[in-house]
Design an enzyme around this catalytic site. Structure first.
Site, PDB file in Angstrom:
ATOM      1  CB  CYS A   2      -0.921   0.107   1.195  1.00 15.79           C
ATOM      2  SG  CYS A   2      -2.099  -1.214   1.347  1.00 15.79           S
ATOM      3  NE  ARG A  28       4.610   1.619   0.373  1.00 18.08           N
ATOM      4  CZ  ARG A  28       5.234   1.675   1.530  1.00 18.08           C
ATOM      5  NH1 ARG A  28       6.471   2.060   1.582  1.00 18.08           N
ATOM      6  NH2 ARG A  28       4.616   1.352   2.651  1.00 18.08           N
ATOM      7  CD1 TRP A  81      -0.130  -6.188  -2.331  1.00 14.65           C
ATOM      8  CD2 TRP A  81      -0.705  -6.789  -0.260  1.00 14.65           C
ATOM      9  NE1 TRP A  81       0.311  -7.479  -2.125  1.00 14.65           N
ATOM     10  CE2 TRP A  81      -0.030  -7.869  -0.869  1.00 14.65           C
ATOM     11  CE3 TRP A  81      -1.155  -6.943   1.049  1.00 14.65           C
ATOM     12  CZ2 TRP A  81       0.203  -9.076  -0.221  1.00 14.65           C
ATOM     13  CZ3 TRP A  81      -0.931  -8.147   1.698  1.00 14.65           C
ATOM     14  CH2 TRP A  81      -0.253  -9.191   1.051  1.00 14.65           C
ATOM     15  CG  ASN A 107      -0.731   2.523   3.545  1.00 10.78           C
ATOM     16  OD1 ASN A 107      -1.593   2.502   2.675  1.00 10.78           O
ATOM     17  ND2 ASN A 107       0.475   3.030   3.347  1.00 10.78           N
ATOM     18  N   GLY A 108      -2.457  -0.498   6.361  1.00  9.80           N
ATOM     19  CA  GLY A 108      -2.461  -1.253   7.608  1.00  9.80           C
ATOM     20  C   GLY A 108      -3.782  -1.957   7.827  1.00  9.80           C
ATOM     21  CD  GLU A 477      18.157 -14.149  -0.597  1.00 10.99           C
ATOM     22  OE1 GLU A 477      17.197 -14.390   0.145  1.00 10.99           O
ATOM     23  OE2 GLU A 477      18.121 -13.252  -1.458  1.00 10.99           O
ATOM     24  CE  LYS A 481      15.925 -12.349  -3.940  1.00 10.28           C
ATOM     25  NZ  LYS A 481      16.214 -11.766  -2.668  1.00 10.28           N
ATOM     26  CD  GLU A 484      11.781 -12.345  -3.791  1.00 17.47           C
ATOM     27  OE1 GLU A 484      10.883 -11.755  -3.184  1.00 17.47           O
ATOM     28  OE2 GLU A 484      12.979 -12.171  -3.538  1.00 17.47           O
ATOM     29  CG  HIS A 500      19.124 -37.015   6.559  1.00 12.45           C
ATOM     30  ND1 HIS A 500      19.437 -38.189   7.205  1.00 12.45           N
ATOM     31  CD2 HIS A 500      20.270 -36.284   6.544  1.00 12.45           C
ATOM     32  CE1 HIS A 500      20.714 -38.158   7.578  1.00 12.45           C
ATOM     33  NE2 HIS A 500      21.232 -37.007   7.189  1.00 12.45           N
ATOM     34  CE  LYS A 594      12.639  -3.432  -1.683  1.00  9.92           C
ATOM     35  NZ  LYS A 594      13.529  -4.616  -1.839  1.00  9.92           N
TER      36      LYS A 594
HETATM   37  C1  F6R Z   1      12.989 -11.042  -0.747  1.00  8.82           C
HETATM   38  C2  F6R Z   1      12.768  -9.903   0.109  1.00  8.82           C
HETATM   39  C3  F6R Z   1      12.015 -10.106   1.371  1.00  8.82           C
HETATM   40  C4  F6R Z   1      12.527  -9.135   2.451  1.00  8.82           C
HETATM   41  C5  F6R Z   1      11.661  -9.228   3.707  1.00  8.82           C
HETATM   42  C6  F6R Z   1      12.160  -8.289   4.783  1.00  8.82           C
HETATM   43  O1  F6R Z   1      13.755 -10.700  -1.858  1.00  8.82           O
HETATM   44  O2  F6R Z   1      13.148  -8.811  -0.204  1.00  8.82           O
HETATM   45  O3  F6R Z   1      12.090 -11.423   1.808  1.00  8.82           O
HETATM   46  O4  F6R Z   1      13.849  -9.440   2.740  1.00  8.82           O
HETATM   47  O5  F6R Z   1      10.337  -8.931   3.407  1.00  8.82           O
HETATM   48  O6  F6R Z   1      12.157  -6.969   4.344  1.00  8.82           O
HETATM   49  P1  F6R Z   1      13.059  -5.867   5.010  1.00  8.82           P
HETATM   50  O7  F6R Z   1      14.482  -6.201   4.698  1.00  8.82           O
HETATM   51  O8  F6R Z   1      12.617  -4.586   4.411  1.00  8.82           O
HETATM   52  O9  F6R Z   1      12.798  -5.947   6.485  1.00  8.82           O
END
Ligand code: F6R
Length: 599
Positions: A2, A28, A81, A107-108, A477, A481, A484, A500, A594
């Site tokens: 949002c 965002r 959102w 927002n929220g 990680e 990547k 997503e 396992h 984001k």
């Molecule tokens: C994945 C990604 C998310 C953030 C997570 C925490 O690429 O960016 O998993 O790492 O939402 O976000 P921040 O770092 O803003 O606390």
């Protein structure tokens, strides 16, 4: 997650300013958007009809001319959102009250909205949407029957439970009121007299001003008569706030010649690592001492930042011989029995606004623990809640998938591990050398080599990534990547764990990426790759050396203890290439936002 933005000032193109600002907040994540504005031609002394315009889908698809809105000096906007109620035009914000006197964006989550909905229905309010936000507009209007506009908003914010940022206007005058609790709001002070912006993030108004005021939790800003005032809702007192000049420029928040922010941000890693390790040595040593003296240190983060914390757990053990605990933000409250005033919590976050990590900070704060944060967004809530802040200095990260902030977080934590061992300079030198290697690595030939692999595997349904030691969390990680942005089912495993259970998933041609640094894990991870190959797996090796078991080799430099930083970069590129080949938008993956400001 949002976005809010608003403009009030001498310009008569407020609608354009707000819609363009919403475009800059697209990163965002959102599914619909809308604006409310007051046409400038109306008689300012009469109650003013507020015009509302809403759309489902991307703001980029809005191709109409701004002329249709006429002139306006007063507009608010929102990108939604969906949480309560589906993705529809009707559910998009702004929302309007029963008698059309109050218009609001939010927002929220208004957690106790159902109680108020019932209460208001008894008072003959009718609701046109399923949203919690519409209830706030009606609630404020109910108070507005017997109170001033400002007091009505103050009464409503006392009643709202949950994390929120709201921005409210009315049809009688040109007052804008914004209030926050747990969701960011920043005021931009424009260059002209009486010109103000309100937004969820700075890039929204960066083309116009770099002078900002950060609103804190339980605070409110009132913009009226070309002036701003601040109010603290917990003490019920007027307060003064400082205007801060930030050093972000608009170029750093724009795509430039790149097709996507994600690629731009991957490439920016040529510089960002060096910037992030350029820290005040006093702060770094202070943090190292805090870790030494703490009776238990917790690293806390979510998603990618969480994986960075997990890597740091290994680095502190190996480099500083120090045990550090790790918890995802959302899991931290379940550790609270162990937290006391001697505990140290180190929060890692790009945005500094992630609700789950913020909750961890709140829990730790209540127990009297010391809080240090490693954050990218200056002045973010986490930064302001912390005793010490280490800025990540990666510049604005707009693609939903974190890349440059990740490697900078890793660099800072590596430096801290060395600082805890008394060798901050040694750590710094290693990282400077790593930054140089990244600079050499990120060239078009390298991109092409990875694109070739992406073409080969673009149609697969599942893939796996394995690593050991500090590269095990990097395998996790890598999976995030790939998931997503490519939407391919990807999972990371500790190399030794495969036998396992998960090895049952390997069949002829299943791609498996092996992260193979030149360290104590090399032999074992190669042997894990060999086990997978024996079951038909297609082995993609990320390594400084080619091994016979690799079907495809992605070369990375041998940088020793910084291998987690080096190894994730080709995976970022691979994920990006797969997204593009599969016609996904890498900057705005489906269902993701984001800044995850809801729990
Ligand atoms: C994945 C990604 C998310 C953030 C997570 C925490 O690429 O960016 O998993 O790492 O939402 O976000 P921040 O770092 O803003 O606390």
């Amino acid at each position: 997650m949002c976005g809010i933005c608003a403009y009030q000032g001498p310009e008569t193109k407020a609608v354009e300013i707000v819609i363009e600002a919403l475009k800059r907040l697209e990163y965002r994540g959102y599914d619909s958007w809308g604006i409310a504005y007051k046409p400038a031609h109306l008689d300012q002394n009469k109650p003013q009809e507020i015009e509302i315009y809403k759309e489902v889908g991307k703001i980029g698809d809005f191709k109409s001319s701004y002329d249709q809105f006429g002139k306006s000096s007063f507009a608010i906007g929102h990108s939604r959102w969906a949480t309560h109620g589906g993705v529809t035009k009707r559910n998009a914000h702004p929302h309007i009250s029963e008698n059309k006197e109050i218009v609001l964006v939010h927002n929220g989550i208004f957690e106790n909205y159902l109680n108020f909905k019932k209460y208001l229905e008894k008072k003959a309010h009718t609701f046109k949407t399923e949203t919690d936000t519409e209830v706030i507009a009606h609630l404020i209007e109910e108070h507005y029957k017997t109170h001033s506009f400002e007091d009505s908003v103050k009464l409503a914010v006392k009643e709202i439970e949950g994390r929120y940022a709201i921005l409210v206007i009315n049809n009688k005058d040109n007052t804008m009121i914004a209030a926050r609790k747990g969701s960011p709001l920043i005021i931009g002070v424009g260059k002209s007299k009486g010109e103000y912006f309100i937004a969820s993030d700075i890039p929204a108004f960066l083309p116009y001003t770099n002078k900002v005021v950060y609103l804190d939790d339980n605070q409110m800003v009132i913009v009226e008569n070309q002036k701003i005032r601040f109010f603290d809702n917990s003490t019920q007192q007027a307060i003064e706030k400082r205007i801060i000049e930030i050093d972000w420029d608009i170029e750093s928040a724009e795509k430039g010649d790149f097709d996507h922010f994600m690629l731009k941000e991957i490439m920016e890693q040529k510089d960002t690592l060096s910037r992030s390790i350029n820290q005040d040595p006093i702060t770094i040593n202070k943090v190292a001492r805090a870790i030494e003296n703490a009776h238990g240190t917790y690293l806390v983060g979510c998603g990618t930042a969480g994986k960075v914390c997990m890597v740091a757990e290994y680095l502190f053990a190996k480099i500083a011989h120090k045990h550090i605990n790790f918890s995802f933000g959302s899991e931290f409250p379940y550790h609270q029995q162990f937290i006391n005033n001697k505990t140290l919590l180190i929060a890692v976050s790009q945005s500094g606004e992630t609700a789950d990590t913020l909750e961890a900070l709140e829990v730790a704060q209540k127990k009297g623990a010391k809080i240090i944060s490693i954050v990218n967004v200056e002045g973010s809530t986490m930064a302001r809640m912390s005793d010490i802040v280490i800025p990540i200095k990666a510049g604005p990260e707009k693609a939903v998938a974190s890349t440059k902030a990740t490697t900078s977080q890793l660099a800072i934590l590596t430096m801290l591990a060395y600082a805890c061992d008394g060798g901050v300079e040694k750590g710094k030198q290693l990282l400077i050398a790593t930054a140089g290697q990244i600079n050499d690595m990120l060239n078009p030939r390298y991109e092409n080599h990875i694109r070739k692999l992406a073409r080969k595997i673009r149609k697969i349904e599942s893939m796996y990534i394995i690593g050991r030691g500090a590269n095990f969390p990097m395998a996790l990680e890598a999976a995030i990547k790939l998931q997503e942005v490519s939407y391919i089912h990807a999972e990371g495993f500790a190399g030794g764990e495969l036998k396992h259970g998960p090895i049952a998933l390997i069949s002829e041609g299943t791609p498996v990426i092996a992260l193979v640094p030149n360290d104590e894990t090399t032999k074992e991870i190669i042997s894990n790759a060999t086990e997978i190959k024996a079951r038909g797996g297609y082995i993609i090796g990320v390594s400084s050396e080619n091994h016979p078991v690799f079907d495809y080799w992605i070369r990375v430099p041998d940088t020793g203890a910084t291998s987690p930083i080096i190894n994730i970069i080709p995976i970022q590129i691979l994920a990006y290439q797969l997204a593009v080949l599969r016609k996904n938008n890498p900057d705005m993956p489906r269902n993701l936002a984001k800044s995850v400001t809801v729990k």
